[in-house]
Scaffold this active site. Structure first.
Site, mmCIF file in Angstrom:
data_model
loop_
_atom_site.group_PDB
_atom_site.id
_atom_site.type_symbol
_atom_site.label_atom_id
_atom_site.label_comp_id
_atom_site.label_asym_id
_atom_site.label_seq_id
_atom_site.Cartn_x
_atom_site.Cartn_y
_atom_site.Cartn_z
ATOM 1 N N HIS A 160 2.965 -3.308 -3.445
ATOM 2 C CA HIS A 160 1.854 -2.383 -3.194
ATOM 3 C C HIS A 160 2.370 -1.435 -2.351
ATOM 4 O O HIS A 160 2.497 -1.669 -1.182
ATOM 5 C CB HIS A 160 0.712 -3.225 -3.010
ATOM 6 C CG HIS A 160 -0.871 -2.481 -3.313
ATOM 7 N ND1 HIS A 160 -2.054 -2.806 -2.721
ATOM 8 C CD2 HIS A 160 -0.896 -1.451 -4.087
ATOM 9 C CE1 HIS A 160 -2.888 -2.017 -3.063
ATOM 10 N NE2 HIS A 160 -2.496 -1.497 -4.091
ATOM 11 N N ASP A 164 -6.046 -1.437 -1.442
ATOM 12 C CA ASP A 164 -7.382 -1.287 -2.227
ATOM 13 C C ASP A 164 -8.473 -1.556 -1.522
ATOM 14 O O ASP A 164 -8.692 -2.685 -0.864
ATOM 15 C CB ASP A 164 -7.151 -2.125 -3.720
ATOM 16 C CG ASP A 164 -5.974 -2.086 -4.576
ATOM 17 O OD1 ASP A 164 -5.564 -0.831 -4.568
ATOM 18 O OD2 ASP A 164 -5.565 -2.681 -5.367
ATOM 19 N N HIS A 239 -12.057 0.224 -8.294
ATOM 20 C CA HIS A 239 -11.703 -0.070 -6.745
ATOM 21 C C HIS A 239 -11.156 1.370 -6.379
ATOM 22 O O HIS A 239 -10.915 2.345 -7.236
ATOM 23 C CB HIS A 239 -10.789 -0.994 -6.448
ATOM 24 C CG HIS A 239 -9.357 -0.879 -7.202
ATOM 25 N ND1 HIS A 239 -9.104 -1.029 -8.488
ATOM 26 C CD2 HIS A 239 -8.154 -0.283 -6.654
ATOM 27 C CE1 HIS A 239 -7.573 -0.649 -8.797
ATOM 28 N NE2 HIS A 239 -7.348 -0.352 -7.608
ATOM 29 N N HIS A 241 -7.576 3.225 -4.674
ATOM 30 C CA HIS A 241 -6.500 2.803 -4.165
ATOM 31 C C HIS A 241 -6.009 4.019 -3.170
ATOM 32 O O HIS A 241 -6.293 5.160 -3.407
ATOM 33 C CB HIS A 241 -5.452 2.950 -5.329
ATOM 34 C CG HIS A 241 -3.866 2.782 -4.776
ATOM 35 N ND1 HIS A 241 -3.249 1.617 -4.484
ATOM 36 C CD2 HIS A 241 -3.136 3.922 -4.230
ATOM 37 C CE1 HIS A 241 -1.991 1.892 -4.193
ATOM 38 N NE2 HIS A 241 -2.183 3.233 -3.977
#
Length: 267
Positions: A160, A164, A239, A241
């Site tokens: 990642h 998030d 959500h 990011h």
């Protein structure tokens, strides 16, 4: 033969001389008490009138009194004029002093007003710097659900590249700090995304948005709404990011949580 009188010694006294002599004689007789019995009434009256005239130097005394009164009047007038002049000078000095005091009070009031304006302007600039320099969460009251560098098959790089934040679809997303929008539109796996060049030279990215509310070139302030959260692009659900980068390009990411904490945000 005719009798001739020698000049000088035997010349008859003139009228004035005779009259003076008569007056002297009358005065002597009067003093001796004889005039009342021997002299004629006309002679006595003439003598008395002459004596009265010679004994009458009272006029100079009256003139002296008049002169003293005039001098006193002049002195009084001079004193009054001097007092009036002194009073006028005092009034003029007081007026000048009052004018100076008024001018000084005005100068101080203007200086005070200037100081207050300057202080107000400094406070406004400080508040603006604080506003522009302050940072906050991109979604108010949210928390991180997926951390930085989390591994997995969901990310093409194998981990990642951001974090998030929990956000229901349509939740307001704000700029974490002041800056200028350098990208606003579709971002592939990021879906609808926005990239902002921050005033400190770093970059922040907001992905998976349901809508975008700013355009490229727009200056934004800290906390200004820029779009709404969603689930566009490579996403498993609504959500936000969020990434922090050193450049606008993918691959220059840095730890977003450390970045926000560095700028005073409690994450």
């Amino acid at each position: 033969m005719a009798f001739t009188r020698a000049p000088g010694k035997h010349r008859a006294p003139n009228r004035m001389t005779r009259r003076r002599a008569n007056f002297a004689g009358v005065a002597s007789l009067t003093a001796a008490g004889v005039i009342g019995t021997l002299a004629s009434p006309a002679l006595a009256a003439d003598a008395e009138a002459t004596l009265a005239q010679e004994a009458a130097p009272a006029a100079p005394a009256r003139a002296l009194v008049i002169d003293d009164s005039l001098a006193a009047t002049i002195d009084a007038q001079a004193d009054a004029q001097e007092a009036a002049a002194e009073k006028a000078a005092e009034a003029k000095a007081e007026a000048k002093a009052a004018a100076r005091a008024k001018a000084e009070a005005k100068r101080r009031a203007e200086a005070r007003a200037k100081e207050l304006r300057a202080a107000k302007e400094r406070a406004a600039r400080a508040a603006e710097r604080e506003r522009l320099g302050s940072y906050r969460l991109p979604v108010a009251g949210s928390s991180v659900t997926t951390g930085y560098r989390t591994g997995g098959a969901l990310w093409s790089s194998g981990s990642h590249s951001g974090v998030d934040f929990r956000a229901a679809s349509g939740t307001s997303v704000v700029a974490v700090g002041a800056g200028t929008v350098v990208e606003a539109g579709w971002g592939g796996a990021y879906g609808n995304n926005i990239v902002i060049r921050m005033n400190d030279g770093t970059y922040t990215q907001y992905g998976h948005l349901s809508s975008i509310g700013v355009s490229i070139g727009r200056s934004v302030a800290s906390g200004e709404p820029i779009g709404l959260s969603g689930s566009t692009g490579n996403s498993t659900g609504p959500h936000l990011h969020f990434e922090a980068r050193t450049t606008a390009e993918y691959g220059s990411d840095i730890d977003p949580v450390a970045y926000l904490r560095l700028h005073g945000v409690d994450v």
